[in-house]
Design an enzyme around this catalytic site. Structure first.
Site, PDB file in Angstrom:
ATOM      1  CG  ASP A 190       0.061  10.674  -5.966  1.00 52.19           C
ATOM      2  OD1 ASP A 190      -0.058   9.534  -5.482  1.00 52.19           O
ATOM      3  OD2 ASP A 190      -1.245  11.005  -6.165  1.00 52.19           O
TER       4      ASP A 190
ATOM      5  CG  HIS B 255      -1.146   6.537  -2.082  1.00 53.35           C
ATOM      6  ND1 HIS B 255      -2.443   6.525  -2.687  1.00 53.35           N
ATOM      7  CD2 HIS B 255      -1.554   5.876  -0.952  1.00 53.35           C
ATOM      8  CE1 HIS B 255      -3.427   5.970  -2.150  1.00 53.35           C
ATOM      9  NE2 HIS B 255      -2.886   5.539  -0.938  1.00 53.35           N
TER      10      HIS B 255
ATOM     11  CG  HIS C  82      -5.863   2.384   5.589  1.00 54.13           C
ATOM     12  ND1 HIS C  82      -4.639   2.729   6.261  1.00 54.13           N
ATOM     13  CD2 HIS C  82      -5.959   3.175   4.351  1.00 54.13           C
ATOM     14  CE1 HIS C  82      -4.021   3.542   5.324  1.00 54.13           C
ATOM     15  NE2 HIS C  82      -5.025   3.886   4.156  1.00 54.13           N
TER      16      HIS C  82
ATOM     17  CG  HIS D 291      -7.720   3.980   0.416  1.00 55.07           C
ATOM     18  ND1 HIS D 291      -7.273   3.618  -0.700  1.00 55.07           N
ATOM     19  CD2 HIS D 291      -6.665   4.493   1.107  1.00 55.07           C
ATOM     20  CE1 HIS D 291      -6.022   4.018  -0.926  1.00 55.07           C
ATOM     21  NE2 HIS D 291      -5.703   4.472   0.402  1.00 55.07           N
TER      22      HIS D 291
ATOM     23  CG  HIS E 288      -1.831   1.054   1.159  1.00 56.16           C
ATOM     24  ND1 HIS E 288      -3.495   0.860   1.174  1.00 56.16           N
ATOM     25  CD2 HIS E 288      -1.866   2.312   1.003  1.00 56.16           C
ATOM     26  CE1 HIS E 288      -4.022   1.928   1.168  1.00 56.16           C
ATOM     27  NE2 HIS E 288      -3.209   2.957   1.024  1.00 56.16           N
TER      28      HIS E 288
ATOM     29  CG  ASP F   1      -1.268   5.577   3.176  1.00 62.74           C
ATOM     30  OD1 ASP F   1      -1.781   5.207   2.186  1.00 62.74           O
ATOM     31  OD2 ASP F   1      -2.275   6.071   4.248  1.00 62.74           O
TER      32      ASP F   1
ATOM     33  CD  GLU G 156      -7.027   6.045   5.377  1.00 62.38           C
ATOM     34  OE1 GLU G 156      -7.607   6.093   4.455  1.00 62.38           O
ATOM     35  OE2 GLU G 156      -5.843   6.483   5.552  1.00 62.38           O
TER      36      GLU G 156
HETATM   37  N1  ADE Z   1      -4.409   8.794  -1.094  1.00 59.70           N
HETATM   38  C1  ADE Z   1      -3.443   9.005  -0.429  1.00 59.70           C
HETATM   39  N2  ADE Z   1      -3.262   8.539   0.726  1.00 59.70           N
HETATM   40  C2  ADE Z   1      -4.345   8.186   1.148  1.00 59.70           C
HETATM   41  C3  ADE Z   1      -5.112   7.711   2.045  1.00 59.70           C
HETATM   42  N3  ADE Z   1      -4.371   7.450   3.331  1.00 59.70           N
HETATM   43  N4  ADE Z   1      -6.436   7.449   2.307  1.00 59.70           N
HETATM   44  C4  ADE Z   1      -7.310   7.667   1.191  1.00 59.70           C
HETATM   45  N5  ADE Z   1      -6.627   8.103  -0.021  1.00 59.70           N
HETATM   46  C5  ADE Z   1      -5.278   8.404   0.016  1.00 59.70           C
HETATM   47 ZN    ZN Z   2      -3.718   4.949   0.894  1.00 57.16          ZN
END
Ligand code: ADE
Ligand code: ZN
Length: 344
Positions: free
Chosen positions: A21, A19, A225, A201, A17, A282, A204
């Site tokens: 970016d 991202h 999450h 997701h 998990h 994350d 969370e």
């Molecule tokens: N995009 C980047 N981080 C995120 C996160 N923790 N929850 C949802 N979308 C995301």
């Molecule tokens: Zn995420």
């Protein structure tokens, strides 16, 4: 023992998990902004870090995600996107990652006019070059965004188009505290029919109900999450029974306000109960961390031992979206990392 586990020459971790970016070096933002003639409020890495990292007191997903609004415009550029993917492989190799899955929204990176196909291709080329240069395995997951259901079918189309070139599945990211899942059900149904892997997701910053929706409405195979599972014992039992993988994160869960502190983090119970848990960062550059930091936190603040960390690594490997033969190879390689040579 601990130093050995974290030794820099080992490739003994798997991350599910992450991202793309949310994993950009500050120096890269500075370089790209300079090249593209984008004015930044500051020119030093230390100065810029204050803008691209969350504030120390950040305690909500909405505030956490607002950080992205600052830097996403900087990286609307093919060369930058390829570089970010390449550098991510280097950063992952440095903290001992053997295999990872990086996710991103093609449309979010194409807002300045790049074609979504070019965004995906640039990421895949960057990952391909990075894998070879740094001896790490990397695949891509394409994200649907909660607030843009109108993008989701195109995400599925792109994932199908690039499935032979490094895309292994789709995700649903964005603010679950503000946007429901039902608007993405059709795209997720199409993804399932096409045999694409699916993660979501959920649980969370939203309630346990969102996890149920992710499983039943969206056909999620993994949950990003999932902390709020602890509020619904029936769902908890089902997730344990069905061995549903939970992609858990420590620092980000504090910064998004999903969990009040590490002492009461649901991951502790998940691990004690033998749920299929793995650890991820994350958004390492937003959170100001790396995967090694998170594993060390699990040892120091969650009371886990190296055996727990190892189990989480193997959970991640067996829950990866790699095709079965590649997954078996990854697991075999990891076993060689963990067992002394005379056992094999
Ligand atoms: N995009 C980047 N981080 C995120 C996160 N923790 N929850 C949802 N979308 C995301
Ligand atoms: Zn995420």
């Amino acid at each position: 023992m601990i130093t050995q586990w974290f030794g820099t020459r080992r490739k003994n971790k798997v991350e599910l998990h992450l991202h793309l970016d949310g994993a950009v070096r500050v120096e890269t933002f500075l370089d790209v902004a300079r090249r593209r003639g984008i004015e930044l409020p500051t020119r030093t890495p230390e100065g810029l870090a204050r803008y691209v990292r969350v504030a120390h007191d950040c305690r909500s997903l909405t505030q956490f995600l607002a950080t992205f609004d600052f830097f996403i415009p900087i990286i609307q550029d093919g060369e930058a996107i390829e570089r970010i993917a390449y550098e991510l492989c280097e950063d992952q190799a440095r903290v001992g990652v053997r295999y990872f899955e990086a996710r991103f929204s093609p449309q979010l990176l194409a807002r300045d006019g790049l074609a979504v196909e070019e965004v995906v291709e640039r990421v895949l080329v960057g990952l391909e070059r990075g894998q070879r240069a740094f001896e790490v395995g990397a695949r891509a997951i394409l994200c649907c965004m909660r607030h843009r259901p109108d993008w989701s079918m195109e995400v599925v189309r792109l994932a199908v188009r690039y499935r032979e070139h490094g895309v292994v599945g789709i995700d649903l990211a964005g603010d679950e505290s503000r946007f429901g899942a039902e608007l993405h059900a059709e795209a997720y149904r199409a993804a399932r029919e096409m045999g694409l892997h699916r993660t979501v997701h959920a649980g969370e910053a939203g309630p346990a109900h969102n996890i149920r929706e992710a499983l039943d409405l969206l056909g999620a195979e993994r949950i990003g999450h999932g902390y709020r599972l602890v509020d619904d014992e029936e769902l908890y039992a089902r997730v344990r029974e069905e061995d549903i993988p939970l992609e858990c994160c420590l620092t980000s869960s504090l910064q998004t306000g999903s969990v009040p502190d590490l002492a009461t983090h649901p991951v502790r119970r998940f691990v004690l109960d033998g749920l299929n848990v793995s650890l991820s960062t994350d958004d390492p550059s937003v959170s100001g961390i790396d995967l090694e930091h998170e594993y060390r936190l699990a040892l120091s603040d969650l009371g886990f031992g190296l055996a727990d960390l190892t189990r989480m690594v193997f959970n991640a490997a067996r829950s990866s979206f790699l095709p079965p033969a590649e997954q078996r190879r990854l697991i075999a390689e990891l076993k060689r990392e963990y067992l002394p040579p005379d056992v094999l």
